[in-house]
Design a protein around this motif. Sequence first.
Motif, PDB file in Angstrom:
ATOM      1  N   LYS A  12      41.134  51.849  38.904  1.00 45.28           N
ATOM      2  CA  LYS A  12      40.826  50.708  38.052  1.00 45.28           C
ATOM      3  C   LYS A  12      40.659  49.463  38.913  1.00 45.28           C
ATOM      4  O   LYS A  12      41.374  49.251  39.882  1.00 45.28           O
ATOM      5  CB  LYS A  12      41.942  50.488  37.036  1.00 45.28           C
ATOM      6  CG  LYS A  12      42.014  51.560  35.951  1.00 45.28           C
ATOM      7  CD  LYS A  12      43.114  51.243  34.948  1.00 45.28           C
ATOM      8  CE  LYS A  12      43.159  52.295  33.841  1.00 45.28           C
ATOM      9  NZ  LYS A  12      44.236  52.013  32.852  1.00 45.28           N
ATOM     10  N   GLY A  13      39.718  48.633  38.511  1.00 42.29           N
ATOM     11  CA  GLY A  13      39.475  47.405  39.259  1.00 42.29           C
ATOM     12  C   GLY A  13      38.516  47.587  40.411  1.00 42.29           C
ATOM     13  O   GLY A  13      38.308  46.664  41.198  1.00 42.29           O
TER      14      GLY A  13
ATOM     15  N   ARG B 289      31.646  38.011  41.057  1.00 38.61           N
ATOM     16  CA  ARG B 289      31.485  37.185  39.859  1.00 38.61           C
ATOM     17  C   ARG B 289      30.073  36.598  39.781  1.00 38.61           C
ATOM     18  O   ARG B 289      29.509  36.478  38.700  1.00 38.61           O
ATOM     19  CB  ARG B 289      32.537  36.082  39.831  1.00 38.61           C
ATOM     20  CG  ARG B 289      33.933  36.604  39.525  1.00 38.61           C
ATOM     21  CD  ARG B 289      34.932  35.480  39.312  1.00 38.61           C
ATOM     22  NE  ARG B 289      36.224  36.000  38.904  1.00 38.61           N
ATOM     23  CZ  ARG B 289      37.271  35.247  38.615  1.00 38.61           C
ATOM     24  NH1 ARG B 289      37.172  33.922  38.689  1.00 38.61           N
ATOM     25  NH2 ARG B 289      38.421  35.784  38.251  1.00 38.61           N
TER      26      ARG B 289
ATOM     27  N   ASP C  90      45.978  43.137  41.603  1.00 37.16           N
ATOM     28  CA  ASP C  90      46.008  42.344  40.372  1.00 37.16           C
ATOM     29  C   ASP C  90      45.755  43.254  39.178  1.00 37.16           C
ATOM     30  O   ASP C  90      45.317  44.396  39.326  1.00 37.16           O
ATOM     31  CB  ASP C  90      44.928  41.262  40.442  1.00 37.16           C
ATOM     32  CG  ASP C  90      45.310  40.008  39.677  1.00 37.16           C
ATOM     33  OD1 ASP C  90      46.248  40.085  38.873  1.00 37.16           O
ATOM     34  OD2 ASP C  90      44.655  38.975  39.897  1.00 37.16           O
ATOM     35  N   ARG C  91      46.007  42.742  37.977  1.00 35.40           N
ATOM     36  CA  ARG C  91      45.699  43.504  36.769  1.00 35.40           C
ATOM     37  C   ARG C  91      44.218  43.359  36.474  1.00 35.40           C
ATOM     38  O   ARG C  91      43.723  42.267  36.236  1.00 35.40           O
ATOM     39  CB  ARG C  91      46.523  42.984  35.581  1.00 35.40           C
ATOM     40  CG  ARG C  91      46.314  43.770  34.287  1.00 35.40           C
ATOM     41  CD  ARG C  91      47.295  43.308  33.217  1.00 35.40           C
ATOM     42  NE  ARG C  91      47.064  41.920  32.834  1.00 35.40           N
ATOM     43  CZ  ARG C  91      46.172  41.533  31.909  1.00 35.40           C
ATOM     44  NH1 ARG C  91      45.425  42.432  31.294  1.00 35.40           N
ATOM     45  NH2 ARG C  91      46.040  40.251  31.604  1.00 35.40           N
ATOM     46  N   PRO C  92      43.460  44.473  36.496  1.00 37.78           N
ATOM     47  CA  PRO C  92      42.011  44.378  36.282  1.00 37.78           C
ATOM     48  C   PRO C  92      41.683  43.838  34.897  1.00 37.78           C
ATOM     49  O   PRO C  92      42.335  44.182  33.912  1.00 37.78           O
ATOM     50  CB  PRO C  92      41.535  45.828  36.420  1.00 37.78           C
ATOM     51  CG  PRO C  92      42.620  46.533  37.157  1.00 37.78           C
ATOM     52  CD  PRO C  92      43.888  45.855  36.749  1.00 37.78           C
ATOM     53  N   GLN C  93      40.682  42.979  34.836  1.00 34.61           N
ATOM     54  CA  GLN C  93      40.190  42.446  33.574  1.00 34.61           C
ATOM     55  C   GLN C  93      38.785  41.921  33.808  1.00 34.61           C
ATOM     56  O   GLN C  93      38.278  41.978  34.940  1.00 34.61           O
ATOM     57  CB  GLN C  93      41.102  41.342  33.043  1.00 34.61           C
ATOM     58  CG  GLN C  93      41.360  40.226  34.035  1.00 34.61           C
ATOM     59  CD  GLN C  93      42.385  39.234  33.534  1.00 34.61           C
ATOM     60  OE1 GLN C  93      42.109  38.473  32.624  1.00 34.61           O
ATOM     61  NE2 GLN C  93      43.582  39.239  34.110  1.00 34.61           N
ATOM     62  N   LYS C  94      38.138  41.441  32.772  1.00 35.32           N
ATOM     63  CA  LYS C  94      36.763  40.964  32.896  1.00 35.32           C
ATOM     64  C   LYS C  94      36.662  39.887  33.971  1.00 35.32           C
ATOM     65  O   LYS C  94      37.362  38.880  33.922  1.00 35.32           O
ATOM     66  CB  LYS C  94      36.275  40.404  31.553  1.00 35.32           C
ATOM     67  CG  LYS C  94      34.834  39.907  31.561  1.00 35.32           C
ATOM     68  CD  LYS C  94      34.433  39.414  30.186  1.00 35.32           C
ATOM     69  CE  LYS C  94      33.047  38.780  30.192  1.00 35.32           C
ATOM     70  NZ  LYS C  94      31.996  39.718  30.604  1.00 35.32           N
TER      71      LYS C  94
ATOM     72  N   ARG D  35      37.657  40.081  36.991  1.00 35.46           N
ATOM     73  CA  ARG D  35      38.732  40.149  37.987  1.00 35.46           C
ATOM     74  C   ARG D  35      38.875  41.594  38.455  1.00 35.46           C
ATOM     75  O   ARG D  35      39.143  42.479  37.658  1.00 35.46           O
ATOM     76  CB  ARG D  35      40.045  39.644  37.387  1.00 35.46           C
ATOM     77  CG  ARG D  35      41.166  39.494  38.420  1.00 35.46           C
ATOM     78  CD  ARG D  35      42.459  39.052  37.758  1.00 35.46           C
ATOM     79  NE  ARG D  35      42.360  37.735  37.172  1.00 35.46           N
ATOM     80  CZ  ARG D  35      42.549  36.611  37.851  1.00 35.46           C
ATOM     81  NH1 ARG D  35      42.865  36.652  39.127  1.00 35.46           N
ATOM     82  NH2 ARG D  35      42.469  35.445  37.245  1.00 35.46           N
ATOM     83  N   TYR D  36      38.685  41.807  39.746  1.00 33.92           N
ATOM     84  CA  TYR D  36      38.678  43.155  40.303  1.00 33.92           C
ATOM     85  C   TYR D  36      39.734  43.291  41.393  1.00 33.92           C
ATOM     86  O   TYR D  36      40.200  42.307  41.969  1.00 33.92           O
ATOM     87  CB  TYR D  36      37.290  43.479  40.876  1.00 33.92           C
ATOM     88  CG  TYR D  36      36.187  43.297  39.871  1.00 33.92           C
ATOM     89  CD1 TYR D  36      35.930  44.271  38.918  1.00 33.92           C
ATOM     90  CD2 TYR D  36      35.409  42.135  39.847  1.00 33.92           C
ATOM     91  CE1 TYR D  36      34.931  44.106  37.976  1.00 33.92           C
ATOM     92  CE2 TYR D  36      34.410  41.953  38.907  1.00 33.92           C
ATOM     93  CZ  TYR D  36      34.175  42.947  37.973  1.00 33.92           C
ATOM     94  OH  TYR D  36      33.187  42.768  37.044  1.00 33.92           O
ATOM     95  N   ARG D  37      40.103  44.531  41.696  1.00 33.83           N
ATOM     96  CA  ARG D  37      41.065  44.782  42.766  1.00 33.83           C
ATOM     97  C   ARG D  37      40.373  44.857  44.129  1.00 33.83           C
ATOM     98  O   ARG D  37      41.006  44.636  45.158  1.00 33.83           O
ATOM     99  CB  ARG D  37      41.815  46.086  42.490  1.00 33.83           C
ATOM    100  CG  ARG D  37      42.846  45.953  41.375  1.00 33.83           C
ATOM    101  CD  ARG D  37      43.471  47.277  41.032  1.00 33.83           C
ATOM    102  NE  ARG D  37      44.604  47.103  40.118  1.00 33.83           N
ATOM    103  CZ  ARG D  37      45.181  48.093  39.451  1.00 33.83           C
ATOM    104  NH1 ARG D  37      44.727  49.337  39.587  1.00 33.83           N
ATOM    105  NH2 ARG D  37      46.195  47.861  38.650  1.00 33.83           N
TER     106      ARG D  37
ATOM    107  N   LYS E  42      43.532  27.975  31.728  1.00 36.04           N
ATOM    108  CA  LYS E  42      43.862  29.339  31.300  1.00 36.04           C
ATOM    109  C   LYS E  42      44.883  29.359  30.171  1.00 36.04           C
ATOM    110  O   LYS E  42      44.759  30.159  29.227  1.00 36.04           O
ATOM    111  CB  LYS E  42      44.403  30.143  32.496  1.00 36.04           C
ATOM    112  CG  LYS E  42      43.463  30.253  33.684  1.00 36.04           C
ATOM    113  CD  LYS E  42      44.078  31.119  34.768  1.00 36.04           C
ATOM    114  CE  LYS E  42      43.199  31.176  36.014  1.00 36.04           C
ATOM    115  NZ  LYS E  42      43.256  29.938  36.786  1.00 36.04           N
TER     116      LYS E  42
END
Length: 454
Positions: free
Chosen positions: A9-10, A344, A134-138, A140-142, A213
């Motif tokens: 993931k990520g 991004r 990091d915690r993957p999210q839109k 934001r990648y590892r 944020k």
Amino acid sequence: MAQKPSIPKGTRDFGFVEMARRNYIFDTIRSVYRLYGFSQIETPAMENLSTLMGKYGEEGDKLLFKILNSGDFTRSVSTEQYEADSAAALAAKFCEKGLRYDLTVPFARYVVQHREELQLPFKRFQIQPVWRADRPQKGRYREFYQCDADVVGSDSLLNEVELMQIVDEVFTRFGIRVAIKINNRKLLTGIAEVLGAADKIIDITVAIDKLDKIGLDKVNEELKAAGLSAAQVETLQPIISLSGSNTEKIATMRQVLAASEVGLKGCDELEFVLNALDGSLKNVLELDLTLARGLNYYTGCIFEVKALDVEIGSITGGGRYDNLTGIFGLPGLSGVGISFGADRIYDVLNQLELYPATTAASVDLLFINFGEKEAAHCLKLARATREAGIATEVFPDATKMKKQMNYANARQIPFVALVGESEMEQNLIALKNMTTGEQQQVSLEQLIQLIQAQ
């Protein structure tokens, strides 16, 4: 049953179309960096943890990917220690290396190691992947790429001016409308002094940096949790929500920070950069007091770039970090840099459909394969077109024409060359423009001229 393959993931795979687009991003940024006199270097994917730890603040240290030592890495730890120690303590015993979190700290290490070889000021750029647990999210990648440019060995604010010009030029070439936000850590330090909370500067800046944020109320809660009194938090409110033109904001801050020498120094630095850039940029340049950039090593001007037409986090950031090389035994060497977030930017260009129409076309010309004799002839023609700088393929199999034309369409190849027996006898090529559908008989020389003129 075989296990279905997957990726962590990520992280992401990139096919040929995606890679063509990513290379468009890298090539655009690289070309602008070179226009401003920056030279390219690379550093290893992994660094010693002693190089990385303590450079990104407590939150950053938690996001470092650590690499287990080779061999029997548990040998030096007893069963009692294994059961008693925390995960962090065990990681310190099991891991001596980690994946780089950014490109700036490895660059500072590089400068210290190679100091005798470098001509100062040293202007370098670096385009490589970095990793964050990091915690993957839109957005934001590892694993993601950064495209950094840094100048070390110069205190001049002209470096900040040129970096802002680079940012403006890159996003103008991409066609992305952005807001370039600027602040100064000295000004933030001055605010902490005026509040009577100079020892809370890191807590204050980390909290302020989260305003977009989590919102004002949550920021105020974090400030109080960090030990600021209700009166101090209240004093901070008009500063956080300051409005007006850049000139008006600086004038107001000079009044607020009249008792802080370092705060006024921050105002001076911001004023110089803003005046030097006044009216010269195509994008908005805005003084934003909520911009803090929580990394501990920034000491002067700090920057961040937001896309105006897409909901996404910062797509570029940076600042001055005078004290960073001192951590590695080389004090007094000033540095300033920026970092483009390529992943991004990739997402923004995708959403806005801003890629040039030719970006995905990795091949300019395809020769259709009619059989062994024709293919041998086309191989000779392809050598000539390649020598002329035209990316060329000869289809490897003498399959049905429809299949070969479908291949050209799928690959977005703009020109197809058909050479059968009659073309070979006349020493001509039937050239088809896949965009217009037009087909004409041309010589090899005419073919080269037609494609090069596109």
